[in-house]
Design a protein around this motif. Structure first.
Motif, PDB file in Angstrom:
ATOM      1  N   ARG A   1       6.740  -2.617  -1.457  1.00  0.00           N
ATOM      2  CA  ARG A   1       7.666  -1.677  -0.846  1.00  0.00           C
ATOM      3  C   ARG A   1       9.047  -1.882  -1.193  1.00  0.00           C
ATOM      4  O   ARG A   1       9.536  -2.602  -1.996  1.00  0.00           O
ATOM      5  CB  ARG A   1       7.603  -1.971   0.805  1.00  0.00           C
ATOM      6  CG  ARG A   1       8.312  -3.377   1.073  1.00  0.00           C
ATOM      7  CD  ARG A   1       8.439  -3.462   2.532  1.00  0.00           C
ATOM      8  NE  ARG A   1       7.170  -3.321   3.166  1.00  0.00           N
ATOM      9  CZ  ARG A   1       6.849  -3.089   4.393  1.00  0.00           C
ATOM     10  NH1 ARG A   1       7.804  -3.038   5.224  1.00  0.00           N
ATOM     11  NH2 ARG A   1       5.695  -3.137   4.950  1.00  0.00           N
TER      12      ARG A   1
ATOM     13  N   ASN B   1      -5.968  -0.134  -2.305  1.00  0.00           N
ATOM     14  CA  ASN B   1      -6.957  -0.413  -1.893  1.00  0.00           C
ATOM     15  C   ASN B   1      -7.932  -1.333  -2.604  1.00  0.00           C
ATOM     16  O   ASN B   1      -7.698  -1.424  -3.601  1.00  0.00           O
ATOM     17  CB  ASN B   1      -7.645   1.003  -1.376  1.00  0.00           C
ATOM     18  CG  ASN B   1      -6.857   1.577  -0.399  1.00  0.00           C
ATOM     19  OD1 ASN B   1      -6.201   1.285   0.608  1.00  0.00           O
ATOM     20  ND2 ASN B   1      -6.616   3.191  -0.725  1.00  0.00           N
TER      21      ASN B   1
ATOM     22  N   GLU C   1       6.285   2.258   0.959  1.00  0.00           N
ATOM     23  CA  GLU C   1       5.182   1.305   0.712  1.00  0.00           C
ATOM     24  C   GLU C   1       3.858   1.766  -0.153  1.00  0.00           C
ATOM     25  O   GLU C   1       3.685   2.886   0.213  1.00  0.00           O
ATOM     26  CB  GLU C   1       4.770   0.810   2.249  1.00  0.00           C
ATOM     27  CG  GLU C   1       3.900  -0.439   2.208  1.00  0.00           C
ATOM     28  CD  GLU C   1       3.536  -0.874   3.462  1.00  0.00           C
ATOM     29  OE1 GLU C   1       4.620  -1.249   4.253  1.00  0.00           O
ATOM     30  OE2 GLU C   1       2.236  -1.064   3.799  1.00  0.00           O
TER      31      GLU C   1
ATOM     32  N   THR D   1       0.412  -5.234  -2.469  1.00  0.00           N
ATOM     33  CA  THR D   1       1.157  -4.287  -1.680  1.00  0.00           C
ATOM     34  C   THR D   1       2.572  -4.507  -2.272  1.00  0.00           C
ATOM     35  O   THR D   1       3.005  -5.447  -2.666  1.00  0.00           O
ATOM     36  CB  THR D   1       0.730  -4.502  -0.330  1.00  0.00           C
ATOM     37  OG1 THR D   1       1.780  -3.321   0.510  1.00  0.00           O
ATOM     38  CG2 THR D   1       1.146  -5.823  -0.059  1.00  0.00           C
TER      39      THR D   1
ATOM     40  N   PRO E   1      -4.218  -9.310  -0.929  1.00  0.00           N
ATOM     41  CA  PRO E   1      -3.879  -7.707  -0.887  1.00  0.00           C
ATOM     42  C   PRO E   1      -2.639  -7.468  -1.840  1.00  0.00           C
ATOM     43  O   PRO E   1      -1.591  -8.028  -1.891  1.00  0.00           O
ATOM     44  CB  PRO E   1      -3.557  -7.103   0.364  1.00  0.00           C
ATOM     45  CG  PRO E   1      -4.182  -8.137   1.358  1.00  0.00           C
ATOM     46  CD  PRO E   1      -3.895  -9.364   0.660  1.00  0.00           C
TER      47      PRO E   1
ATOM     48  N   VAL F   1       4.468  -3.162  -7.872  1.00  0.00           N
ATOM     49  CA  VAL F   1       3.004  -3.279  -7.905  1.00  0.00           C
ATOM     50  C   VAL F   1       2.546  -3.842  -9.231  1.00  0.00           C
ATOM     51  O   VAL F   1       1.722  -4.718  -9.620  1.00  0.00           O
ATOM     52  CB  VAL F   1       2.184  -1.896  -7.431  1.00  0.00           C
ATOM     53  CG1 VAL F   1       0.753  -2.040  -7.924  1.00  0.00           C
ATOM     54  CG2 VAL F   1       2.288  -2.064  -6.016  1.00  0.00           C
TER      55      VAL F   1
ATOM     56  N   THR G   1       6.868   2.450   9.045  1.00  0.00           N
ATOM     57  CA  THR G   1       7.793   2.403   7.800  1.00  0.00           C
ATOM     58  C   THR G   1       9.102   2.304   7.811  1.00  0.00           C
ATOM     59  O   THR G   1       9.613   2.233   9.122  1.00  0.00           O
ATOM     60  CB  THR G   1       7.268   3.901   6.993  1.00  0.00           C
ATOM     61  OG1 THR G   1       7.814   3.534   5.599  1.00  0.00           O
ATOM     62  CG2 THR G   1       7.880   4.804   7.623  1.00  0.00           C
TER      63      THR G   1
ATOM     64  N   ASN H   1       0.183   0.424  -1.084  1.00  0.00           N
ATOM     65  CA  ASN H   1      -0.756  -0.349  -0.917  1.00  0.00           C
ATOM     66  C   ASN H   1      -1.823  -0.090  -1.775  1.00  0.00           C
ATOM     67  O   ASN H   1      -2.405   1.306  -1.790  1.00  0.00           O
ATOM     68  CB  ASN H   1      -1.228  -0.413   0.516  1.00  0.00           C
ATOM     69  CG  ASN H   1      -0.357  -0.796   1.423  1.00  0.00           C
ATOM     70  OD1 ASN H   1       0.486  -1.748   1.235  1.00  0.00           O
ATOM     71  ND2 ASN H   1      -0.301   0.151   2.513  1.00  0.00           N
TER      72      ASN H   1
END
Lengths: 747, 80
Positions: A593, A463, A459, A591, A589, A535, A509, A461
């Motif tokens: 995966r 920030n 994953e 993110t 957000p 992403v 996860t 992410n």
């Protein structure tokens, strides 16, 4: 293809992210976990290598003040294996706790949990076990005799038609091609010998350790030193008849594994003791327990015959190899069979391997399992043939070398491989041009490992400030967090320092197979790369929304969305940080995966050569120089790759020169500690010179091949060939310890 | 026709030559065809790795096959 790509991050060597914590002692290893009200577990181990258990009585131990729980075989429900391994649950469960028989000296028969370690040890002495001692089966070849004492009366060789009688041979493998008789008739030179490799331990510095905290519902958390916390969870749950959803496994920092921490030993015991006591239970093995009760590599006896023409062409090869499995089936005899001839294009061959039970600890994986022993035998035979033909040993291998399109002995044709490139790099290496020092011998040998892909999840992410957090499920043994960060930074186009990676627990996860088989940088790296690509796609969508253009009008370059053709020239690029700051307005957000079952792991080949000298008065061997060349596909973090190559070389040197399990006639290991089981230390070794060859693996986005397994394969034969040339006599049994060499020198 | 090379344990089940030709457009079709003819192969197929045109798959399922594809059944590969 990843060749000739000018990467910005990949190929650099940033400081490892876990380095500071490890050198300052802040890093938490398995035994560093402490919880309120925690108590301590200890294991009662068999004093016999082979015995029937008539009874186990833990009542006196349980009656002692401060003892909270005691368990033996009757406390285990058993059950079917739910994990990834194909080792049967019965064997794994019986290895964790003996049932009707103890099968090796040190086999667990009971365990207790008490307020202190000392009290737990005292409580073990109060447990009464009634044994009927049986004859131990200790000799590998003798164990194969149909009349031999049986380690397991229910073991029948795994053949299509079940044999009428049980035996100590659990499994056989046979690979063949062509016509052996014709091949040997065409040979000008034939070498035929028997070679032996000892049982050797992985020698990881951190002993097995875990802490289990299980509540009154039977649910809880286990912190452990493991190469695969998902696998450990599955094994523990299966063994205890639990739903794996009731157990969370956390992989602590790990002080080495090399394959030895892919199986459970303490975790089911600590879980059961915690559940019974209602308190967290810590268990940590002593070094002696590690030697006596955890899985080493297989000892082997190999009989090899190879025929060659005068020009060095191998006309035929025949091998018979017996692998010690220890007390339960599962030696790496099949990969041994598949590896032994893998570097070569051989028209006529046969290899037969055998998985043989003996009353010794159950073997476990150890770097490139099965390959070092099998290839030691064949590479030594080839070296002798090179001497007989008066050929340079690298030239002999070049004559026979496999390349793209060569049919591997196990069936398929090789895709692009770097074996010839490694051989040519060795020939061109300045160390190979240097004269062999006086009194020394130069050994040459090659190594091979398939490498693996398997399942991984990751994953990514972003920030709020645009920095990047990776969560993945592969315990970091060899620096994989740094490699993940480099691949993410390269894909996203951001700085390495803006990326962090964390190994998530089994609730944080998605599933990952064990860190093993040289698969993590390859497979988990693919998952990280795919998540980063997702992403980027999301960021391009958000930039398009911001600019009021179509998504396909947005491009991604150097960590920012840039306007593509047809977009107003006044539009300014949006960096990842700017997109992250405004993420709330563009969908929340950022993110992504990715989960995959990675295919296309590229095989890795190595070529090693070294100069060794034997002191004829003492039998001591000095390693004067050692050069290791290996195809890494693409080195993501070259310093880590170099470290893997050097570490594997050193472990192989130790296996070749000194490491061995020494059992007495009763099957008791006599050297269960690092004073008597001698692994190499820095003062024993020269700098291991390395050269990384990069022949890209076309199946990986950056061309990666696994690198962790192959380095241990060649050194056994390299050392044997160097010592043999130094002494002008063939040394065929490892380790080449001083007593063994003195015996050989003195005839 | 896809060229299939069986492993030794499979040979013991089929009693055929090591190499077979099978009509299949993907690996799923191929395994179903083999299992239909020799039901005990199901367990062996499930526990094997396979190489399709040189590419090793630990868990192949429906990978496409070409007219001249080569499929090798082989032991699974793990590691340390």
């Amino acid at each position: 293809m990843a060749e000739a790509v000018d990467y910005k991050q990949i190929g650099t060597t940033p400081v490892r992210p876990d380095g500071f914590d490890k050198v300052t002692g802040r890093a938490q290893f398995g035994a560093d976990v402490n919880l309120p009200n925690m108590i301590h577990g200890k294991v009662l181990r068999s004093p016999h290598a082979h015995a029937r258990i008539n009874s186990v009585d833990v009542s006196a131990a349980l009656a002692m003040p401060g003892v909270y729980a005691a368990i033996s075989a009757v406390d285990f429900p058993g059950g079917r294996m739910e994990g990834e391994s194909d080792v049967s649950v019965d064997d794994v469960a019986q290895n964790v706790m003996a049932r009707s028989k103890v099968l090796y000296h040190g086999h667990a028969v009971a365990a207790v949990a008490a307020s202190t370690q000392r009290l737990a040890e005292q409580a073990l002495q109060a447990i009464k076990v009634d044994y009927e001692v049986l004859e131990p089966v200790l000799d590998l070849v003798a164990a194969m005799d149909p009349a031999a004492t049986l380690v397991n009366e229910n073991n029948y060789t795994a053949l299509a038609e079940r044999p009428e009688q049980p035996s100590n041979i659990a499994d056989v493998e046979r690979l063949e091609r062509g016509n052996l008789e014709e091949g040997f008739l065409a040979a000008d030179v034939v070498v035929e010998r028997e070679y032996k490799c000892p049982m050797a331990h992985q020698g990881y510095i951190e002993p097995h350790a875990c802490v289990a905290s299980i509540d009154e519902r039977g649910r809880g958390t286990v912190w452990c030193s493991t190469q695969g916390h998902f696998q450990h969870r599955a094994s523990t749950a299966s063994m205890l008849g639990k739903n794996m959803a009731d157990l969370k496994f956390v992989a602590t920092e790990i002080g080495g594994g090399f394959g030895g921490k892919t199986v459970v030993y303490l975790e089911p015991l600590a879980t059961l003791l915690s559940e019974k006591s209602g308190r967290p239970v810590k268990m940590a093995m002593s070094r002696e327990e590690v030697f006596r009760a955890t899985g080493p590599s297989s000892a082997t006896v190999a009989r090899v015959k190879v025929g060659l023409r005068k020009d060095g062409t191998i006309t035929a090869a025949q091998s018979w190899i017996a692998f010690e499995a220890g007390a339960f089936a599962g030696s790496p005899h099949k990969p041994g069979a598949m590896c032994i001839y893998a570097p070569y294009d051989i028209e006529n061959f046969l290899v037969e391997t055998f998985d043989v039970l003996v009353n010794k600890p159950k073997v476990a994986a150890y770097r490139a399992p099965g390959a070092p022993q099998a290839m030691h035998a064949f590479e030594c035979a080839l070296d002798e043939a090179a001497q007989l033909l008066d050929m340079d040993p690298l030239d002999l291998r070049l004559v026979n070398a496999a390349e793209e399109g060569t049919r591997a002995p196990y069936g398929p044709k090789f895709p692009p491989i770097g074996f010839k490139a490694c051989l040519q790099a060795a020939k061109a290496h300045p160390n190979y041009s240097k004269p062999v020092p006086a009194g020394a011998g130069r050994g040459v040998a090659v190594g091979f490992w398939f490498n693996a892909g398997m399942q991984s999840s990751a994953e990514v992410n972003i920030n709020e400030n645009g920095s990047v957090m990776i969560i993945e499920g592969s315990p970091d043994i060899g620096g994989s967090r740094a490699s993940m960060c480099l691949m993410a930074a390269e894909t996203l186009g951001v700085d390495y320092d803006d990326v962090r990676a964390q190994v998530g627990d089994t609730e944080s996860t998605g599933f990952c197979n064990v860190t093993g088989g040289s698969r993590t940088t390859f497979a988990t790296g693919m998952a990280v790369t795919q998540a980063c690509e997702a992403v980027i796609a999301d960021c391009k969508r958000r930039a398009a929304m911001t600019w009021g253009v179509d998504e396909d009008q947005v491009e991604w370059e150097d960590g920012q969305a840039i306007p593509g053709p047809g977009v107003n020239a006044d539009v300014k690029p949006l960096t990842l940080a700017e997109l992250a700051r405004k993420a709330g307005r563009t969908g929340g957000p950022i993110t992504a995966r990715a989960s995959l079952n990675a295919q296309g792991a590229g095989a890795s080949f190595s070529v090693n050569f070294a100069d060794l000298r034997v002191d004829r008065e003492t039998g001591k061997v000095d390693v004067l120089s050692f050069t290791a060349i290996q195809d890494a596909g693409k080195a993501i973090h070259p310093a880590y790759v170099e470290g893997q190559i050097q570490g594997g070389a050193v472990q192989g040197i130790g296996w070749a020169l000194n490491e061995e399990y020494i059992f007495d006639d009763n099957g008791v290991l006599e050297n269960a500690g690092f004073l008597d089981y001698r692994i190499p230390v820095a003062s024993d070794l020269p700098m291991i010179d390395t050269e990384i060859v990069e022949v890209a693996n076309p199946s990986h986005p950056f061309g990666v091949r696994g690198v962790g397994e192959t380095p241990i394969v060649a050194p056994l034969a390299v050392c044997a060939n160097a010592v043999s040339r130094s002494l002008d006599m063939r040394i065929t049994e490892l380790p080449m310890s001083p007593p063994r060499l003195l015996d050989a020198i003195e005839g | 026709m896809v060229r299939v090379v069986l492993s030794n344990p499979m040979l013991a089940v089929t009693g055929t030559a090591k190499e077979l030709d099978v009509v299949a457009a993907n690996f799923r079709q191929l395994t179903l065809a083999l299992i239909e003819q020799w039901p005990p192969l199901a367990e062996l197929i499930d526990s094997s790795a396979v190489a399709i045109d040189g590419q090793i798959y630990q868990d192949a399922f429906a990978e496409p096959l070409q007219e001249q594809s080569e499929v090798f059944f082989m032991p699974r590969i793990e590691g340390g």
